[in-house]
Design an enzyme around this catalytic site. Structure first.
Site: not given
Ligand code: SAH
Ligand code: SF4
Length: 351
Positions: A92, A105, A112, A116, A119, A170-171, A202, A224-226, A300, A343
């Protein structure tokens, strides 16, 4: 012999390839310029190239195209495309219109491997890396779609994609070589001519590849620190056990940032998990000395996970702490949530 997919070659590689065919190196630039016109797929139309050369190209090469099998439009204008790959997998891409600009995007892998636990893409597991042509093809197909929407004829100025973000499935840093080559193709002046400052990659924190990314291509980095403590980050993102916060933050400090640019720190806010004032203050402390801006992504929600979005006051209070400490802090309003394009909602093969 298998035909060469021209969309998988950087200009340098194409120059090499045409020389091997006995053609002059400048042919590569000519071919390249045709290849990235929206919808171009016919060697016969390369009118500045001699007929016998066109025939040779048609014999030795193909021009792949990603076909969108599904296109969903959100009430806010966001469009999600599903592309079917040659082996049947679905990926997608999400097109996000903002005022007078478009952000695309793109995905870098099918699924992936990082898992996480908030996600959706993570729940698919890892299927395979995308090829160079599949990464670039997402941009090509979207541009063609935009051109058709605008009803622009060939040669007319058509809508542009202003920003590219590798924030789809994906990463990206785990598909490193293809990512770099795809970016080189996208930045090629003869082709799409994206400037590095309009491309953002990212990562969840693949520490050993971060510096190399910055050395190879002048793109923006998003991390993506979080979470600002290992305990919370371990819980959310398994990769933190391999590359804990301190190593990740060091890699941010060592990232070769071009002048006047900043790293984008992504912070998905999850209710009761990482949204307290103490968490905000810790984040300020940990980011000390890192040239960055912070992007808050209120979570989300999806039925697959128990996490919740914090209420607006909590988000605002968190943001104010970061702002008062001098950090540029953006609140990313969720786009396309009604079509699962926001996201973390991309999961092409989950029914
Ligand atoms: N794998 C890479 C690229 C994906 S970017 C990465 O993790 O950085 C997608 C972004 O959306 C990442 O920052 C991810 O952590 C964030 N994300 C994933 N699920 C989400 C959700 N349900 N709500 C908000 N952000 C989310
Ligand atoms: Fe993969 Fe990024 Fe989702 Fe983590 S947040 S599972 S690294 S796509």
């Amino acid at each position: 012999m298998e035909k060469m997919d021209l969309k998988s070659l950087t200009l340098a590689e194409m120059t090499q390839w045409v020389s091997e065919l006995g053609l002059k190196p400048f042919r590569a630039g000519q071919i390249f310029a045709w290849l990235y016109r929206p919808g171009f797929d016919d060697f016969a139309r390369m009118t500045d190239i001699a007929k016998h050369v066109r025939a040779l190209l048609a014999e030795k090469a193909t021009i792949s195209r990603l076909e969108a099998v599904k296109e969903e439009r959100s009430t806010d204008g966001t469009v999600k495309f599903a592309f079917r790959l040659a082996d049947g997998h679905l990926i997608e891409s999400v097109l996000i219109p903002e005022e007078d600009r478009h952000t695309l995007c793109v995905s870098s892998q099918v699924g992936c491997a990082m898992g996480c636990n908030f996600c959706l893409t993570g729940t698919m597991g890892f299927k395979r890396n995308l090829t160079v042509a599949e990464i670039v093809g997402q941009v090509d197909s979207t541009l063609l779609w935009l051109q058709r929407q605008a009803g622009a004829g060939e040669g007319e100025t058509s809508p542009r994609i202003n920003n590219l973000v590798f924030m789809g499935m994906g990463e990206p840093l785990l598909n490193f070589d293809n990512l770099i080559r795809a970016i080189q193709i996208l930045m090629e002046q003869r082709g799409h001519d994206f400037s590095g400052r309009r491309i953002t990659v990212s990562t969840c924190g693949i520490v050993p590849k971060m510096k190399e990314l910055g050395e190879k291509v002048p793109v923006n980095l998003a991390v993506s620190l979080h979470a600002a403590d290992d305990e919370t980050r371990d819980l959310l993102m398994p990769i933190n056990r391999t590359y804990p916060l301190e190593e990740l933050l060091r890699a941010c400090r060592e990232f070769p940032l071009p002048p006047r640019r900043r790293i984008m720190i992504e912070y998905a806010m999850l209710k009761g998990i990482n949204d307290s004032a103490a968490a905000a203050r810790l984040l300020v402390k940990k980011l000390h000395g890192i040239r960055c801006k912070i992007n808050i992504l209120p979570y989300n929600e999806t039925p697959s996970f128990p996490y919740r979005r914090p209420d607006d006051e909590t988000i605002e209070a968190f943001r104010q702490i970061l702002r008062k400490a001098g950090h540029t802090t953006l609140l990313r309003t969720s786009r396309g949530a009604d079509i699962s394009a926001a996201c973390g909602q991309l999961a092409g093969e989950k029914e």
